[in-house]
Scaffold this active site. Structure first.
Site, PDB file in Angstrom:
ATOM      1  N   CYS A   1       0.837  -1.213   0.000  1.00  5.66           N
ATOM      2  CA  CYS A   1       0.000   0.000   0.000  1.00  5.66           C
ATOM      3  C   CYS A   1       0.867   1.256   0.000  1.00  5.66           C
ATOM      4  CB  CYS A   1      -0.918  -0.052   1.222  1.00  5.66           C
ATOM      5  SG  CYS A   1      -1.788   1.479   1.574  1.00  5.66           S
TER       6      CYS A   1
ATOM      7  N   CYS B   1       0.015   3.795   2.713  1.00  3.05           N
ATOM      8  CA  CYS B   1       0.459   3.267   4.015  1.00  3.05           C
ATOM      9  C   CYS B   1       1.942   3.577   4.222  1.00  3.05           C
ATOM     10  CB  CYS B   1       0.257   1.757   4.087  1.00  3.05           C
ATOM     11  SG  CYS B   1      -1.453   1.213   3.974  1.00  3.05           S
TER      12      CYS B   1
END
Length: 109
Positions: free
Chosen positions: A33, A36
């Site tokens: 991600c 993230c």
């Protein structure tokens, strides 16, 4: 990862988060991600700053499906803020440090 952040898994969640004597921030994330990875340094810096007042954990949603399901995590990154064992606030997506820090300050107020 910062020493102020601990990896958490499904088996330790209740003991470490719900049972914590301090407020808790859990960062739900995955290694693939991009957002993230983008907020990780922000969370690490805040974890170091607030280490004496708040426990910080990271939960890899790919490796630990039970807890993200329990909290209906649909998008990552998701930060959930816990006080007295209960989720009291949540941030979804990439945000700047001031938004995260405001939630932390509310948590410890």
């Amino acid at each position: 990862m910062s020493e102020a952040i601990t990896d958490i898994d499904d088996s330790r969640f209740d003991a470490d988060v719900v049972g914590s004597d301090k407020p808790v921030v859990v960062d739900f994330w995955a290694p693939w991600c991009g957002p993230c990875r983008a907020i990780a340094p922000i969370v690490e810096e805040l974890a170091t700053t607030y280490a004496s007042q708040v426990n910080f954990f990271k939960c890899n949603v790919d490796d630990n499906p039970l807890i993200p399901t329990k909290f209906a995590i649909k998008s990552i990154p998701t930060l959930i803020f816990f006080k007295d064992g209960k989720a009291v606030d949540q941030i979804v997506g990439r945000v700047d440090s001031s938004k995260i820090e405001a939630c932390i300050k509310n948590l410890i107020a």
